[in-house]
Design an enzyme around this catalytic site. Structure first.
Site, PDB file in Angstrom:
ATOM      1  N   ASP A  99       0.840  -1.209   0.000  1.00  0.00           N
ATOM      2  CA  ASP A  99       0.000   0.000   0.000  1.00  0.00           C
ATOM      3  C   ASP A  99       0.874   1.258   0.000  1.00  0.00           C
ATOM      4  O   ASP A  99       2.011   1.241   0.478  1.00  0.00           O
ATOM      5  CB  ASP A  99      -0.900  -0.023   1.250  1.00  0.00           C
ATOM      6  N   HIS A 137       2.487   3.130  -8.946  1.00  0.00           N
ATOM      7  CA  HIS A 137       2.335   1.695  -9.255  1.00  0.00           C
ATOM      8  C   HIS A 137       3.531   1.198 -10.071  1.00  0.00           C
ATOM      9  O   HIS A 137       4.022   0.095  -9.853  1.00  0.00           O
ATOM     10  CB  HIS A 137       1.037   1.447 -10.032  1.00  0.00           C
ATOM     11  N   LEU A 195      11.544 -20.703  -4.491  1.00  0.00           N
ATOM     12  CA  LEU A 195      10.566 -19.819  -3.820  1.00  0.00           C
ATOM     13  C   LEU A 195       9.289 -19.823  -4.648  1.00  0.00           C
ATOM     14  O   LEU A 195       9.351 -19.868  -5.883  1.00  0.00           O
ATOM     15  CB  LEU A 195      11.142 -18.398  -3.738  1.00  0.00           C
TER      16      LEU A 195
HETATM   17  C1  FPP Z   1      -2.076   0.054  -3.298  1.00  0.00           C
HETATM   18  O1  FPP Z   1      -1.586   1.369  -3.284  1.00  0.00           O
HETATM   19  C2  FPP Z   1      -1.551  -0.676  -4.456  1.00  0.00           C
HETATM   20  C3  FPP Z   1      -2.301  -1.324  -5.404  1.00  0.00           C
HETATM   21  C4  FPP Z   1      -3.765  -1.387  -5.343  1.00  0.00           C
HETATM   22  C5  FPP Z   1      -1.677  -1.969  -6.562  1.00  0.00           C
HETATM   23  C6  FPP Z   1      -0.400  -2.702  -6.292  1.00  0.00           C
HETATM   24  C7  FPP Z   1       0.265  -2.983  -7.575  1.00  0.00           C
HETATM   25  C8  FPP Z   1       1.591  -2.955  -7.776  1.00  0.00           C
HETATM   26  C9  FPP Z   1       2.581  -2.719  -6.724  1.00  0.00           C
HETATM   27  C10 FPP Z   1       2.161  -3.156  -9.141  1.00  0.00           C
HETATM   28  C11 FPP Z   1       1.798  -4.423  -9.835  1.00  0.00           C
HETATM   29  C12 FPP Z   1       2.211  -5.644  -9.140  1.00  0.00           C
HETATM   30  C13 FPP Z   1       2.681  -6.779  -9.723  1.00  0.00           C
HETATM   31  C14 FPP Z   1       2.798  -7.974  -8.865  1.00  0.00           C
HETATM   32  C15 FPP Z   1       3.118  -6.884 -11.114  1.00  0.00           C
HETATM   33  P1  FPP Z   1      -2.621   2.571  -3.379  1.00  0.00           P
HETATM   34  O2  FPP Z   1      -2.820   2.889  -4.818  1.00  0.00           O
HETATM   35  O3  FPP Z   1      -3.875   2.193  -2.648  1.00  0.00           O
HETATM   36  O4  FPP Z   1      -1.853   3.710  -2.642  1.00  0.00           O
HETATM   37  P2  FPP Z   1      -2.528   4.882  -1.747  1.00  0.00           P
HETATM   38  O5  FPP Z   1      -3.122   4.205  -0.552  1.00  0.00           O
HETATM   39  O6  FPP Z   1      -1.359   5.729  -1.409  1.00  0.00           O
HETATM   40  O7  FPP Z   1      -3.536   5.571  -2.603  1.00  0.00           O
END
Ligand code: FPP
Length: 260
Positions: free
Chosen positions: A25, A42, A136
């Site tokens: 997050d 992201h 892994l």
């Molecule tokens: C949460 O941060 C993150 C996500 C919903 C997406 C996570 C995706 C990735 C890290 C990239 C793709 C992953 C792979 C495995 C290829 P948020 O957007 O909720 O952040 P915020 O709380 O600051 O708004």
């Protein structure tokens, strides 16, 4: 491996967690603080995924499970959802050779029926290519929800009962065989970055006796040192699984005596 439940059998515990599950997050806030569009967070998040998987492999972690897209993330703006899908595809296409070369098995769990044919075919290819790797297991939870998982397992049991005419056995371990991650032990350590302290419908069943670690670090900044802090915190916990401290102590003394 056969799934063993922490509420049935007390699992073996080591200083390094065998299975680490992570809610990544803080990508959006990382980007916003730098006056970048949220999606830039992201993109940087993928770099943190690569670094974390490498660090976990070096530290002897056997299972890493990442919450990449929850069943509730469809509620985000359409452009962000499309961006996340494209990022997932490009990361998978780009990284799969490297994962395979490093002995990493890839699994994707979640309701993939919601993804288009191209994504489903890509997942299938990546899982097949890496299926025999043993160093892994990296699990990506995509369109995953803990409640969805418990419901799909329940539906499978009901369908089996109707098909055979014999009521399905329902107990802790036989039920868990039908969960999406029946191939993995329950997580030892759950990490959530980004400062929030909740499970957000992640592995509801499997987190029963998992140790929780929350950090304010945004996911794109989560590096090897941050992982080491989480593992050190885990290493200092007493995992009692319902027992008393004295019982845990005498059990570990017995184990020490046996290993001498
Ligand atoms: C949460 O941060 C993150 C996500 C919903 C997406 C996570 C995706 C990735 C890290 C990239 C793709 C992953 C792979 C495995 C290829 P948020 O957007 O909720 O952040 P915020 O709380 O600051 O708004």
């Amino acid at each position: 491996m056969t799934y063993t439940s922490s509420t049935v059998t007390v699992p073996d515990v080591a200083a390094v967690p065998r299975h680490v599950a992570i809610i990544m997050d803080g990508n959006g806030r990382w980007a916003t603080e730098r006056r970048l569009p949220r999606v830039a967070g992201h993109t940087r998040g993928v770099d943190a995924v690569r670094a974390t998987v490498e660090s976990c492999a070096l530290r002897g972690v056997e299972f890493v499970t990442l919450f990449a897209f929850s069943s509730e993330n469809w509620r985000r703006p359409t452009e962000e959802v499309s961006f996340l899908m494209r990022l997932f595809v490009s990361a998978l296409e780009r990284e799969i050779g490297k994962l395979h070369a490093n002995g990493i098995r890839l699994r994707v769990v979640g309701d993939t029926s919601m993804f288009n044919d191209r994504i489903r075919a890509l997942i299938q290819r990546a899982e097949t290519k890496t299926a025999r790797n043993t160093r892994l297991t990296l699990t990506i939870a995509a369109n995953y929800g803990g409640r969805w998982d418990i419901m799909q397992a329940t539906k499978t049991l009901i369908a089996q009962s109707l098909e055979t005419g014999v009521p399905a056995r329902v107990d802790d371990e036989s039920f868990a065989q039908h969960l999406a991650m029946a191939y993995a032990p329950e997580p030892d350590l759950f990490i959530r970055t980004g400062g929030e302290q909740r499970i957000s419908n992640f592995l509801l069943w499997q987190l029963a006796y998992t140790e929780f670690y929350f950090t304010d670090t945004y996911w794109p900044d989560f590096d090897a040192a941050a992982l080491d802090r989480a593992i050190a915190s885990y290493g200092g916990r007493e995992r009692r699984f319902g027992r008393t401290s004295a019982q845990v102590e005498s059990q570990s003394q017995k184990a020490d005596t046996l290993s001498c």
